[in-house]
Design an enzyme around this catalytic site. Structure first.
Site, PDB file in Angstrom:
ATOM      1  N   CYS A 186      18.993  11.060   1.832  1.00 24.99           N
ATOM      2  CA  CYS A 186      20.288  11.322   2.438  1.00 24.99           C
ATOM      3  C   CYS A 186      20.127  12.294   3.596  1.00 24.99           C
ATOM      4  O   CYS A 186      19.030  12.603   4.025  1.00 24.99           O
ATOM      5  CB  CYS A 186      21.244  11.923   1.399  1.00 24.99           C
ATOM      6  SG  CYS A 186      21.344  10.980  -0.134  1.00 24.99           S
TER       7      CYS A 186
ATOM      8  N   ILE B  52      20.758   5.416  -4.032  1.00 22.15           N
ATOM      9  CA  ILE B  52      19.513   4.891  -4.572  1.00 22.15           C
ATOM     10  C   ILE B  52      19.555   4.876  -6.103  1.00 22.15           C
ATOM     11  O   ILE B  52      19.193   3.893  -6.736  1.00 22.15           O
ATOM     12  CB  ILE B  52      18.301   5.730  -4.100  1.00 22.15           C
ATOM     13  CG1 ILE B  52      18.209   5.747  -2.570  1.00 22.15           C
ATOM     14  CG2 ILE B  52      17.012   5.212  -4.732  1.00 22.15           C
ATOM     15  CD1 ILE B  52      17.874   4.423  -1.950  1.00 22.15           C
TER      16      ILE B  52
END
Length: 615
Positions: free
Chosen positions: A2, A51
């Site tokens: 991220c 994820i």
């Protein structure tokens, strides 16, 4: 994977949103931010690439036990084991994410929680009870962490452009530019701005909101003093390393999204691919790049490995126009000057891999830990030459300088250094940097302590030095920006700290024996893939820039680096640079690394230097 952001500075909502949007490519699935007003104004922001636990319950900023707030970039690969341990201590969890486990670990272990994490990460926790920030960066520096601290306020981000936006107290560092021109990247903890720093790998920090005090500490380092030594046999070392690698790969295959493997056809990526196929019942997707230029295309070797392992292999053809477009927009993603030209094919690989998977395993880290680079071979040969008296070497240097072969002239310069350690340092910064016009000591970096000591032999010292410099400053930066530009998460099993620690403890001959580099990795690989596939010289990951700059892009180079443009670049001798560009164009010397580094720097200065002074 991220992008994180946070600040105690006063920005309005529009400005915060723009800061997050600047690096939205790092996490396109959800952009969010929160204001915390417990005594002191605090803003945390996050761009999420989902994820693990794709549910919105794991969106960030994330809150645990009401007073623990976190923004986190990366993955904790052992979070399931940690979660089980913390559950026995009474901690409860409402998600299946690693983010929540990190919060519980912080409550249980305090600042020592980072020592329990096996992963790649940069994160900040806002503890409202203690009114402090606690944050850390992973051991090998896989994940970036930039911060601004003026003694009172604090601002942090995954990329420097988020801090730069709407910030009016920054100045461009001429010292960083000199270091960039020497190293090809800006060494930690420096950045292109005097007022912004990078948190060092293996370091954590605290920031006290009440006092503005910032303290960092080292929680992990490689054993450069040689205190830990593996005493077992070679076969025992192979068995132990295989066990570590199997776990490092299998834990990195876990995700709630599709996972693949970068497969160049070299030893490291082939080993990761082989272990991956043995770790899952699903057919592994592998990806490689194909170059049409003679001498640059290694895709046939990747195909041979893929055929043997029976992977679902995808070959990405390098498109010239696509490559040129990336060159001209390079600084949007690499938002500091960065001179490794292999970033371009890395971006092409990431761009097209992302169409198939969201996570890709890579072989990064094998060369540094297991002595794989060509330079390790020639530095051992150079060591023997340095046994000769300096006057005799200087005489040989004068003879080689007369050669029309530019490689001979490079060797001639290397022969003039007093010690082999000095020669290696010069090789990593550039043997001839006479075009630099500065009083700044670009070799003044803390990491010299890993090279200049007597605790280990030469091979181990240069390997340690590369882990702390080239791997961190260059490789990690290249891969992070290239993959995150297309919202692709890259995971590197060979950079698991257990692998690195084990490699550092191994005898040198287990890694390089009779000229056989990466010996132990190769022997593990050959148990799964035929040795014959790898009986060829080691290849790099690059594009035909030498020819492009001399032919297809000649006009572009000469217009971008004309007299007026060169005058705007600090720290260079303009006439010497012009001479070197001429050498490249007439084919007498391959100067493409210098040309590329100047093109990148000029592009960055064009974009950023209009309203920001250079000091």
């Amino acid at each position: 994977m991220c992008g994180i952001y946070g600040t105690t500075l006063q920005y309005n909502e529009v400005q915060i949103k723009e800061k997050l949007q600047r690096t939205a490519f790092r996490g396109p699935d959800k952009m969010g931010w929160k204001y915390y007003s417990a005594n002191y104004p605090v803003i945390f922001g996050h761009n999420r690439l989902s994820i693990i636990d794709l549910d919105p319950r794991s969106d960030q900023p994330f809150t645990y036990f009401e007073h623990i707030h976190i923004v986190f970039n990366g993955e904790i690969y052992n979070f399931k084991t940690l979660k089980e341990s913390l559950s026995t201590k009474g901690y409860q969890f409402r998600t299946t994410s690693d983010t929540e486990v990190m919060c519980a670990a912080y409550l249980e272990y305090g600042e020592e929680c980072v020592e329990h994490f096996n992963g790649m990460f940069s994160f900040v926790i806002f503890d409202t009870k203690k009114q402090l920030f606690f944050g850390a960066r992973d051991r090998l520096g896989k994940k970036p962490f930039y911060y601004y601290h003026n003694g009172k306020n604090f601002e942090f981000a995954s990329q420097i452009s988020s801090i730069q936006l709407h910030h009016h107290d920054l100045t461009i560092s001429s010292e960083a530019i000199a270091h960039y021109l020497a190293w090809g990247a800006i060494p930690d903890p420096k950045t292109i701005f005097n007022e912004v720093k990078k948190l060092l790998p293996g370091h954590s920090f605290t920031f006290q909101l009440a006092t503005g005090e910032f303290k960092d500490r080292c929680y992990w380092d490689i054993d450069y003093q040689g205190k830990s030594q593996f005493s077992g046999s070679y076969e025992e070392a192979k068995t132990e390393l295989k066990n570590i690698l199997n776990d490092a790969v299998s834990t990195r295959l876990f995700a709630d999204v599709s996972v693949g493997v970068f497969l160049s056809g070299g030893v490291d990526s082939s080993l990761i691919s082989a272990i991956a196929t043995q770790s899952t019942s699903e057919k592994v997707k592998t990806f490689s790049v194909k170059f049409n230029e003679k001498g640059f295309d290694e895709s046939k070797y990747a195909q041979q490995v893929a055929d043997h392992l029976k992977t679902d292999h995808h070959v990405i053809e390098c498109n010239y126009d696509e490559g040129i477009d990336l060159i001209k927009n390079f600084n949007h993603y690499y938002d500091e000057p960065f001179a490794d030209s292999s970033a371009i094919p890395s971006m092409l690989l990431a761009k097209h891999t992302r169409k198939q998977v969201t996570v890709a395993l890579s072989g990064d880290g094998g060369d540094e830990s297991f002595i794989g680079y060509h330079r390790y071979s020639w530095i051992m040969k150079g060591k023997r030459i340095h046994y000769l008296p300096l006057p005799l070497r200087q005489l040989g240097s004068k003879v080689l300088e007369l050669s029309p072969n530019y490689r001979h002239r490079v060797i001639a310069k290397a022969l003039k250094f007093k010690t082999i350690d000095d020669t290696y340092l010069a090789a990593m910064t550039g043997v001839d940097l006479s075009y630099l016009k500065t009083d700044i000591d670009y070799k003044d970096v803390e990491e010299l302590k890993y090279l200049f000591h007597n605790n280990k032999n030469l091979l181990e010292r240069v390997s340690d030095f590369d882990i702390k410099t080239y791997l961190n400053w260059d490789i990690n930066t290249k891969v992070d920006r290239a993959t995150m530009a297309y919202s692709l998460e890259a995971r590197a099993p060979l950079m698991d700290h257990r692998v690195v620690d084990f490699a550092r403890a191994l005898p040198s001959e287990y890694k390089m024996h009779n000229g056989n580099q990466k010996r132990i990795l190769k022997d593990i690989l050959y148990e799964s893939v035929p040795k014959e596939i790898f009986d060829r010289p080691k290849a790099g990951f690059t594009m035909p820039f030498s020819r492009w700059f001399r032919e297809d892009l000649k006009d572009y180079v000469l217009s971008e680096l004309d007299d007026n443009s060169l005058k705007s670049i600090p720290c260079i001798d303009i006439e010497e640079v012009k001479f070197r560009i001429k050498q490249h164009m007439d084919g007498t010397w391959d100067r493409y690394p210098l040309i590329w580094s100047l093109l990148v720097l000029k592009q960055w200065l064009n974009t950023n230097c209009k309203n920001i002074p250079i000091k």
